[in-house]
Design a protein around this motif. Structure first.
Motif, short mmCIF file in Angstrom:
data_model
loop_
_atom_site.label_atom_id
_atom_site.label_comp_id
_atom_site.label_asym_id
_atom_site.label_seq_id
_atom_site.Cartn_x
_atom_site.Cartn_y
_atom_site.Cartn_z
N MET A 1 -16.29 -24.43 33.24
CA MET A 1 -16.85 -24.19 31.91
C MET A 1 -16.14 -25.06 30.87
SD MET A 1 -16.78 -22.73 28.75
CE MET A 1 -15.18 -21.97 28.89
N LEU A 2 -14.80 -25.17 30.96
CA LEU A 2 -14.07 -26.00 30.01
C LEU A 2 -14.46 -27.48 30.13
CD1 LEU A 2 -10.57 -24.29 30.17
CD2 LEU A 2 -12.16 -24.31 28.22
N LEU B 1 -17.76 -27.83 28.38
CA LEU B 1 -17.60 -27.82 26.93
C LEU B 1 -17.03 -29.15 26.44
CD1 LEU B 1 -17.96 -26.17 24.39
CD2 LEU B 1 -15.70 -25.17 24.79
N ARG B 2 -16.00 -29.65 27.12
CA ARG B 2 -15.41 -30.94 26.73
C ARG B 2 -16.46 -32.05 26.82
NH1 ARG B 2 -11.88 -31.87 30.67
NH2 ARG B 2 -13.40 -33.20 31.68
N ASP B 3 -17.20 -32.08 27.93
CA ASP B 3 -18.20 -33.14 28.12
C ASP B 3 -19.32 -33.07 27.09
OD1 ASP B 3 -16.73 -34.06 30.25
OD2 ASP B 3 -18.11 -33.34 31.80
N VAL B 4 -19.76 -31.87 26.77
CA VAL B 4 -20.87 -31.78 25.82
C VAL B 4 -20.39 -32.13 24.41
CG1 VAL B 4 -20.82 -29.32 25.08
CG2 VAL B 4 -23.00 -30.51 25.37
N ARG C 1 -21.90 -17.21 30.09
CA ARG C 1 -22.59 -17.31 28.80
C ARG C 1 -22.05 -18.50 27.99
NH1 ARG C 1 -26.54 -16.97 27.49
NH2 ARG C 1 -26.26 -16.31 25.35
N MET C 2 -20.74 -18.75 28.09
CA MET C 2 -20.17 -19.93 27.41
C MET C 2 -20.83 -21.20 27.94
SD MET C 2 -16.14 -19.05 27.42
CE MET C 2 -15.38 -17.96 26.24
N GLY C 3 -21.04 -21.23 29.26
CA GLY C 3 -21.74 -22.38 29.85
C GLY C 3 -23.15 -22.52 29.29
#
Length: 195
Positions: free
Chosen positions: A73-74, A77-80, A139-141
């Motif tokens: 997930m991290l 988030l970093r990639d997006v 959900r974070m994803g």
């Protein structure tokens, strides 16, 4: 911070009256700020649950799964956020597509936690908190994929036309512990076990 971004966006729209690409940028930034705020809420909930678990024991294999899911997930988030900073549509679409990996892991871990709780009833509270933590990570994803969609819209001026790949089946998991729960008209109905 989200409110500050909203205020600045409204002020920019009022003063400069942006159109086309500039207006898409502002709309995209508003959407992204909202998604990041929601991710923060989910992270806060995970923190509260970790405190509530109070260091109870959980098998290492399960914890490795949760750690792996958090790392995925991290990375998402970093990639997006990198895709947003660089206006990299290809990277945004890649994040959007990879979300199903997190979904699958969430379903798998949820099955594992349910089995563990059935086996060791003393672990019910801990297992339930851990299931909520994994669902929050899932959900974070989803919020990361929403950011990817916003980046695509900002750069291309159109929404992604494909249906989002989903692989989260946690809502379909069933458990039987001496009694049978069956689905009836969208709700669960208790049935006494047949002797």
């Amino acid at each position: 911070m989200q409110r500050n971004i909203e205020e600045r966006a409204v002020e920019t729209i009022a003063r400069r009256q942006p159109v086309a690409g500039d207006l898409r940028q502002i709309i995209g930034i508003l959407r992204i700020a909202n998604e990041i705020e929601r991710i923060g809420d989910l992270a806060k909930n995970i923190g509260k649950r970790i405190v509530a678990m109070n260091g109870e024991y959980m098998p290492r294999r399960s914890m490795r799964g949760v750690n792996h899911m958090a790392a995925l997930m991290l990375t998402q988030l970093r990639d997006v956020l990198d895709s947003f900073a660089c206006r990299d549509v290809a990277k945004a679409v890649e994040v959007w597509t990879r979300d199903q990996d997190i979904d699958r892991l969430c379903t798998s871990l949820s099955q594992e936690f349910l089995a563990y709780m059935m086996e060791k009833s003393v672990a019910m509270s801990f297992g339930a908190h851990l299931m909520f933590c994994t669902k929050n990570l899932e959900r974070m994803g989803d919020h990361a994929t929403n950011i990817a969609e916003a980046v695509h819209y900002m750069v291309k001026g159109e929404t992604l036309l494909r249906e989002r790949p989903k692989a989260d089946f946690t809502s379909m998991l069933t458990v039987s512990i001496g009694r049978n729960m069956t689905r009836s008209g969208g709700s669960c109905v208790y049935r006494e076990p047949v002797p």
